[in-house]
Design an enzyme around this catalytic site. Structure first.
Site, short mmCIF file in Angstrom:
data_model
loop_
_atom_site.label_atom_id
_atom_site.label_comp_id
_atom_site.label_asym_id
_atom_site.label_seq_id
_atom_site.Cartn_x
_atom_site.Cartn_y
_atom_site.Cartn_z
N LYS A 13 0.96 -1.15 -0.04
CA LYS A 13 -0.06 -0.05 -0.12
C LYS A 13 0.88 1.22 -0.09
O LYS A 13 0.29 1.64 -0.74
CB LYS A 13 -1.22 0.50 1.30
CG LYS A 13 -2.42 -1.06 1.52
CD LYS A 13 -2.76 -0.73 1.91
CE LYS A 13 -2.09 -1.18 4.21
NZ LYS A 13 -1.07 -2.31 4.21
N ARG A 88 -9.78 0.67 8.53
CA ARG A 88 -10.11 -0.61 8.99
C ARG A 88 -10.28 -1.55 9.36
O ARG A 88 -10.08 -2.89 9.57
CB ARG A 88 -8.20 -0.37 9.56
CG ARG A 88 -7.09 -0.92 9.11
CD ARG A 88 -5.64 -0.38 9.91
NE ARG A 88 -4.80 -1.38 9.97
CZ ARG A 88 -3.60 -0.86 9.19
NH1 ARG A 88 -3.47 0.18 9.13
NH2 ARG A 88 -2.29 -1.37 9.41
N ARG A 127 12.00 -5.81 4.60
CA ARG A 127 11.55 -4.22 4.95
C ARG A 127 12.38 -3.15 5.24
O ARG A 127 12.85 -3.50 6.36
CB ARG A 127 10.27 -4.00 5.32
CG ARG A 127 9.43 -1.92 5.01
CD ARG A 127 8.53 -1.62 5.22
NE ARG A 127 7.60 -1.93 5.74
CZ ARG A 127 6.42 -2.19 5.78
NH1 ARG A 127 5.74 -1.65 5.00
NH2 ARG A 127 5.74 -2.78 7.47
N ARG A 160 11.29 -1.15 10.78
CA ARG A 160 9.98 -0.64 12.34
C ARG A 160 9.85 -1.42 13.04
O ARG A 160 10.27 -2.88 12.77
CB ARG A 160 8.89 -1.01 10.75
CG ARG A 160 8.72 1.03 10.65
CD ARG A 160 7.39 0.99 9.21
NE ARG A 160 6.21 -0.09 10.25
CZ ARG A 160 5.49 -0.08 9.56
NH1 ARG A 160 4.65 0.04 8.30
NH2 ARG A 160 3.82 -0.76 10.12
N ARG A 171 -0.18 -8.91 13.69
CA ARG A 171 -0.51 -7.85 12.58
C ARG A 171 -1.51 -8.36 11.11
O ARG A 171 -3.13 -8.09 10.62
CB ARG A 171 0.05 -7.27 12.16
CG ARG A 171 0.67 -5.72 13.00
CD ARG A 171 2.17 -5.51 13.04
NE ARG A 171 1.53 -4.43 11.11
CZ ARG A 171 3.40 -4.26 10.15
NH1 ARG A 171 4.30 -4.74 11.19
NH2 ARG A 171 3.05 -4.03 9.75
#
Ligand code: AP5
Ligand code: MG
Length: 223
Positions: A13, A88, A127, A160, A171
Site C-alpha cells: 500500500k 481498517r 522491509r 520499523r 498484525r
C-alpha cells in the site's frame, strides 16, 4: 477523486501510494505514517498509538477517525486523497463515508491489493524504510545499493519496530479478522477493484492507474 488502498500488512500500500501520489496529484494520507510522525514529535497521540502498534493491535476507532477527519479537512486534501491503511474496520469505513458525504465527496474507488498470505511475512520482515524521504526497500527483493543508505537521498534506512516476526504475524491475524471483511463491504458498495499485488512494482502502479481510468504519463483521468 478519493481512493482507498486496501490490503494486508506488506501488500504494498505505502509503496504504491507514493507512486500514485506522484502520478495523480492526489494527497497520500497514511494512518500508520501519521501515528509514527506523532510519536517522533512525542505527542500524547503518538504515545497512545505506540502502545497499540508495538503489540500489532489496532488503535481504537474513535482515535483514528478523529485524526483522519482532522487531516482531511486541511486544504491540501481538497482535490482528493489516497487513503493508505485507513479504514481498517467497518466503523472507520462508515465514518469516512459520512465525512466525505458532508463535503459532497465519496470514495470513488477501493483498490484492493491482493498478495498471497505466504509472501506477506517475507515482505514485512525484509522491509527497510528511509528516515528522510520514506522510500521503502526490501533486503530480499529490492536492496539499496549501499547497505542501510537510501539510494535517492542518502538518508539512513531503518526497520520499523512492529516489523519483528512475532508482531508481524499478529498484525496479519488482526487484518484477517478485522480488516478483510471490508473487501465484502466495498464489493457491496460496488467500487472495489482487485489488483494483483504480486506483480513487479511498476506494473502494479500501471494496473492501478489504468483500472481507475488514469492512463498516460501525466496520469490525468480522461473525460
Ligand atoms: P501501517 O503503517 O498502516 O502498517 P500495515 O497496514 O501493517 O501495512 P504495512 O505498512 O506493513 O504494509 P504496506 O502495505 O504499506 O507495504 P509496503 O508498501 O511497505 O500500520 C501500522 C500500525 O498502525 C497498525 O498495526 C496499527 O497499530 C496502527 N494503525 C494504522 N492505521 C490504523 C487504523 N486505520 N486503525 C487502527 N490502527 C491503525 O511494502 C512492504 C514491503 O514489500 C516493502 O519492503 C516493499 O519494498 C515490498 N514490496 C512492495 N510491493 C512489492 C512488490 N510488488 N513486489 C515485491 N516486493 C514489494
Ligand atoms: Mg504502509
Amino acid at each position: 477523486m478519493d481512493l482507498i488502498l486496501l490490503g494486508a500488512p506488506g501488500a504494498g500500500k505505502g509503496t504504491q501510494a507514493k507512486f500514485l501520489e506522484e502520478r495523480s496529484g492526489l494527497m497520500h494520507i497514511s494512518s500508520g505514517d501519521l501515528f509514527r510522525a506523532a510519536l517522533r514529535q512525542g505527542t500524547e497521540l503518538g504515545m497512545l498509538a505506540k502502545s497499540y502498534m508495538d503489540r500489532g493491535e489496532l488503535v481504537p476507532d474513535e482515535v483514528v477517525i478523529q485524526m483522519i477527519i482532522e487531516r482531511i479537512s486541511q486544504s491540501d486534501c481538497a482535490k482528493g486523497v489516497i487513503f493508505d491503511g485507513f479504514p481498517r474496520t467497518r466503523e472507520q469505513a462508515r465514518a469516512l463515508g459520512e465525512e466525505l458525504q458532508h463535503h459532497d465527496r465519496k470514495i470513488d474507488y477501493v483498490l484492493y491489493l491482493s498478495v498471497p498470505d505466504g509472501v506477506l511475512l517475507r515482505r514485512i520482515a525484509g522491509r527497510q524504510t528511509c528516515k528522510t524521504c520514506g522510500t521503502t526497500y526490501n533486503i530480499y527483493y529490492f536492496p539499496s545499493k549501499r547497505a542501510d543508505v537510501c539510494d535517492g537521498c542518502n538518508g539512513k534506512l531503518y526497520q520499523r519496530s512492529d516489523d519483528s516476526m512475532e508482531t508481524a504475524r499478529h498484525r496479519l491475524d488482526v487484518y484477517f479478522n478485522q480488516t478483510r471483511p471490508l473487501i465484502q463491504f466495498y464489493q457491496e458498495h460496488g467500487n472495489l477493484i482487485e489488483v494483483d499485488g504480486q506483480r513487479e512494482i511498476s506494473l502494479v502502479t500501471e494496473l492501478m492507474l489504468s483500472s481507475i481510468g488514469m492512463n498516460g504519463s501525466n496520469g490525468q483521468k480522461p473525460h
